[in-house]
Design a protein around this motif. Sequence first.
Motif, PDB file in Angstrom:
ATOM      1  N   ASP A 171       0.813  -1.218   0.000  1.00  0.00           N
ATOM      2  CA  ASP A 171       0.000   0.000   0.000  1.00  0.00           C
ATOM      3  C   ASP A 171       0.850   1.274   0.000  1.00  0.00           C
ATOM      4  O   ASP A 171       0.634   2.156  -0.845  1.00  0.00           O
ATOM      5  N   PRO A 172       1.829   1.461   0.900  1.00  0.00           N
ATOM      6  CA  PRO A 172       2.621   2.711   0.850  1.00  0.00           C
ATOM      7  C   PRO A 172       3.447   2.843  -0.425  1.00  0.00           C
ATOM      8  O   PRO A 172       3.678   3.967  -0.900  1.00  0.00           O
ATOM      9  N   VAL A 173       3.899   1.697  -0.986  1.00  0.00           N
ATOM     10  CA  VAL A 173       4.676   1.766  -2.227  1.00  0.00           C
ATOM     11  C   VAL A 173       3.803   2.262  -3.376  1.00  0.00           C
ATOM     12  O   VAL A 173       4.187   3.161  -4.139  1.00  0.00           O
ATOM     13  N   VAL A 174       2.601   1.693  -3.490  1.00  0.00           N
ATOM     14  CA  VAL A 174       1.697   2.093  -4.569  1.00  0.00           C
ATOM     15  C   VAL A 174       1.314   3.558  -4.424  1.00  0.00           C
ATOM     16  O   VAL A 174       1.307   4.323  -5.394  1.00  0.00           O
ATOM     17  N   ARG A 175       1.007   3.964  -3.193  1.00  0.00           N
ATOM     18  CA  ARG A 175       0.611   5.350  -2.984  1.00  0.00           C
ATOM     19  C   ARG A 175       1.758   6.313  -3.291  1.00  0.00           C
ATOM     20  O   ARG A 175       1.555   7.370  -3.897  1.00  0.00           O
ATOM     21  N   GLY A 176       2.982   5.961  -2.884  1.00  0.00           N
ATOM     22  CA  GLY A 176       4.117   6.836  -3.156  1.00  0.00           C
ATOM     23  C   GLY A 176       4.426   6.945  -4.636  1.00  0.00           C
ATOM     24  O   GLY A 176       4.642   8.042  -5.157  1.00  0.00           O
ATOM     25  N   VAL A 177       4.444   5.799  -5.335  1.00  0.00           N
ATOM     26  CA  VAL A 177       4.774   5.824  -6.761  1.00  0.00           C
ATOM     27  C   VAL A 177       3.697   6.542  -7.558  1.00  0.00           C
ATOM     28  O   VAL A 177       3.985   7.369  -8.434  1.00  0.00           O
TER      29      VAL A 177
END
Length: 519
Positions: free
Chosen positions: A399-405
């Motif tokens: 979740d944090p990776v998708v949101r950041g990218v």
Amino acid sequence: MLKYPLLPVAVCYAGGVLLGAGAPQALLAGFAAGFGALVAFAIWPQGRPWALAVLAGAVGFLNLQVRTAVLAPHDLRRVAGAEPVLVTVRGVLASAPELRVTGWGPEDTVRSVAVVHVQALERDGRWEPAAGRVAVTTRGELGPEFFAGRVVEVFGVLRPPRPPRAPGLFDARRYFYGQGLDRVLEARDLGDWRLAAGPQPGRPPLPDRFRAWAQRTLARHLPVEDEPVRLLWAMTLGWRTALTDEVAEPFMRSGTMHLFAISGLHIALIAGVLVSLLRVARVPRGATGLAAVPLLWFYAAATGWQPSAVRATVMMSVVILGWALHRPGQLLNSLAAAALLILLWEPRQLFQAGFQLSFTVVLSLALVVPPLVRLRDRWWRHDPLLPAELLPRWRRWLDPVVRGVTFSLAVSLAAWLGSLPLIAHYFHLLTPVSLPANVLVVPLGSLALMSALGALACGDWLPVLTGLFSHGAWFWMNCMVRVSAWAAGLPRAFFYVPDPGWPAMAGYYAVLIGWTSGW
């Protein structure tokens, strides 16, 4: 518009500035329009919004007219005339001369460029008073005795800025008009410069001394002064000498050249670090704002008062002071307030490419990013009734990776859409590769900038940490150079395009603003 009260005022004021540029020597008409608007505002309550709009436009019109009209008998444009003339100019250096280098090899061509506030000029053996600002260009590198505040005398050819050599090439007249420069003085060599007789400042001003110390600090623990070191000076301190045509080319073609302008990224990063440190130290919110704003202005001064740094600092000061005073944050209103303050100070900035790019990109970020983020949230959302701890482990990690990218992609897309027509107009480039390139290069540039700031903060009192930060900044800058060169070398990474023209650009921005704002 009640949520953004300064937005229509700034738009009307900018419209007045544009009208003033197209109607020279019309001061009486501007004063009449402004006086009429004041009378209407006083006696016609129902029409006060319209009277205020006309008054804002009249103020912008008059501000530009007063600055550009030839009024004083000793105005440099009146004294020197419109033809090239051989003169000696006496005046005060506005800043230390900057170097322009074509390369870093044995066949380099080095020029010194300086801005002089003219006090008098001499021709045919006779001195006469004159007032104006000139850009002085000279072959070679001037010595350290020439710095801001010193009175100099320069011999050369004084002329109006040259027109472009061909359609689509660099337009010096438009550039110097936006910079508020009246004439160009072309000196042959360093022998044409001398310090004027009389009292002179004893040492360079504080910003110049800080920049020299910062350059030594960032390079002190590194083995050689190579390209990444010089680019660190450019990105951290605004030392534009490093950006030769050869060095700047891959950054231009990959759409990452904006990282070397002391602009919103630098100021926002420094402001975030300062505010975070002060809040961790439990400094009250109001005191945090009062402490952070002067430090940001010191950084703008230390980097040479570059227009992009001043614009970003004004904008960030408005945002921080609003936050410190517990005012609700409205990016569009803060953007309008910053534009209004800058154009009140110098209306000719409206015609600078940097001003137009800065504000259109921030406007695009404010309008384009929120709907893209909402679209991402609708696509990536999970069951709102399901507690976060019951989500699958892979989902919690991803979740944090998708949101950041996706947020980085949204910001890159918004900035690209906002700058697309202006980049085509000023640089004749279309850079599709800038979308993925900025997702990679901006974090690398942020890490390089943070490491450089860490080295400057440690300075002479923690030399071990200074060395670590300097090597870290060099590493991230080297990565940034390599990624930009790789992106620029991809197939169809960039295209050369013709100037789209102002009607097409106006239509593009009308569609973009109308679509993203829901109008």
